[in-house]
Write an enzyme that holds these catalytic residues in place. Sequence first.
Site, PDB file in Angstrom:
ATOM      1  N   ASP A 137       0.828  -1.206   0.000  1.00  0.00           N
ATOM      2  CA  ASP A 137       0.000   0.000   0.000  1.00  0.00           C
ATOM      3  C   ASP A 137       0.861   1.254   0.000  1.00  0.00           C
ATOM      4  OD1 ASP A 137      -1.701  -2.272   1.330  1.00  0.00           O
ATOM      5  OD2 ASP A 137      -3.078  -0.787   0.474  1.00  0.00           O
TER       6      ASP A 137
HETATM    7  C1  LIG Z   1      -2.474  -4.367  -5.221  1.00  0.00           C
HETATM    8  S1  LIG Z   1      -3.473  -4.081  -3.833  1.00  0.00           S
HETATM    9  C2  LIG Z   1      -2.383  -3.549  -2.619  1.00  0.00           C
HETATM   10  C3  LIG Z   1      -2.885  -3.791  -1.215  1.00  0.00           C
HETATM   11  O1  LIG Z   1      -4.212  -3.258  -0.924  1.00  0.00           O
HETATM   12  C4  LIG Z   1      -4.881  -4.162  -0.021  1.00  0.00           C
HETATM   13  O2  LIG Z   1      -5.461  -3.507   1.077  1.00  0.00           O
HETATM   14  P1  LIG Z   1      -7.076  -3.284   1.134  1.00  0.00           P
HETATM   15  O3  LIG Z   1      -7.711  -4.569   0.733  1.00  0.00           O
HETATM   16  O4  LIG Z   1      -7.335  -2.893   2.582  1.00  0.00           O
HETATM   17  O5  LIG Z   1      -7.334  -2.144   0.184  1.00  0.00           O
HETATM   18  C5  LIG Z   1      -3.786  -5.077   0.466  1.00  0.00           C
HETATM   19  O6  LIG Z   1      -3.004  -4.455   1.472  1.00  0.00           O
HETATM   20  C6  LIG Z   1      -2.999  -5.243  -0.818  1.00  0.00           C
HETATM   21  O7  LIG Z   1      -1.787  -5.874  -0.636  1.00  0.00           O
END
Ligand SMILES: CSC[C@H]1O[C@H](OP(=O)(O)O)[C@H](O)[C@@H]1O
Length: 396
Positions: free
Chosen positions: A267
């Site tokens: 992220d």
């Molecule tokens: C390519 S997605 C990157 C990242 O986003 C996800 O978090 P969330 O589901 O809370 O938006 C997850 O940390 C992924 O690794």
Amino acid sequence: MVLQAIQYEPASASSPPALRILDQLLLPHRTVYEAIAGCQEAHAAIKQMKVRGAPAIAIVAALALAVEIGAAAVAGKLPSSADEVKERIGDRLDYLKTSRPTAVNLGDAVGKLKVVAKKAALQSGATAESVAQAYIEAAERMLVDDVSDNKAIGEHGARWIEENTAAGRQRKADKSHALQVLTHCNTGSLATAGYGTALGVIRSLRAADMLTRAYCTETRPYNQGSRLTAYELVHDAIPATLITDSMACALLAREGDGLAAVVVGADRVAANGDTANKIGTYSLAVLARHHGVKFLVAAPRTTIDLTTASGNDIVIEERAPEEVTRIKGPKVTAEGKIQVDEAAEIISIAATGIDVWNPAFDVTPAELIDGIITEVGVVEKVDGRFDFGTIFQRPS
Ligand SMILES: CSC[C@H]1O[C@H](OP(=O)(O)O)[C@H](O)[C@@H]1O
């Protein structure tokens, strides 16, 4: 059926752009697309995690403003001057940026799109319409660029695993050898504009007949793994096994060299390589190091934040306790039939009155990361340090 978190139709002569998102709170058992008419709907959908994933969040936010501006242009309701449109764009992007704090892709997109609007407004003869059009075109390019970036990430990651892991070298020489990968959360077509980052590496390994099995963690409490990644792996007919987060250590101990790498998304990657990713990632990095398994982060350059010095400076989003104390899903009959057409059940799974801590992310120190896979290549530490200086000069 192509898995798409985002469906977007560009404007035509008589109609504005249109945007729909796949409501990921209803997956895997219900496929429902929700129209996004502008920034308010996008902000709410991102905050509720109907759409999630660092790249997807940025793209949906950018396109939601494109839809809003496009609709105003078709209706003849744009602000009258180029500068007023530029100001409107800046204000709406700042609002969208407040939807979720940790993923840098959204902030990166906001900064870049503001520059697009500013440059368009400075052009000689700039009009409200020309600034609006410049913004819309830049937002639409994000959708296209993300898919090509993810396919490049997939190829770079697959090649790195083939060349830098024992399982990769064995599998390349003799297809009777196993090559397995463990991934966490969801980083596929449901977290991006398509193909995915870490899941893109898995797709590329499979396409090269290098992968024998993918393991995915359920990724409590939102269950991106059991609901989304498992859904994508089944959809692509990739041999895959779902495990609970707590099983990861036993899996690494059992699989030994046959498990080539743990590959996760990101992220926000800080300037020193410390990486914020879904909660549970840090523990996988510690386990991988203990078991001598490579630990790889897959992310486009838009996830690398050179303005954030280290993981200590990354804001970690904390979410509602109910995401931990309750689970939601369709009823299942005694015969095992999933009742997808009935209202989902919400079940309490925790003692009333217990305090809850629900951080959505954790930070993995650079020291535990063996490589960061980007669309322009894999960055490895030199003398124990990541240096991202060169990758931003490389052409995509
Ligand atoms: C390519 S997605 C990157 C990242 O986003 C996800 O978090 P969330 O589901 O809370 O938006 C997850 O940390 C992924 O690794």
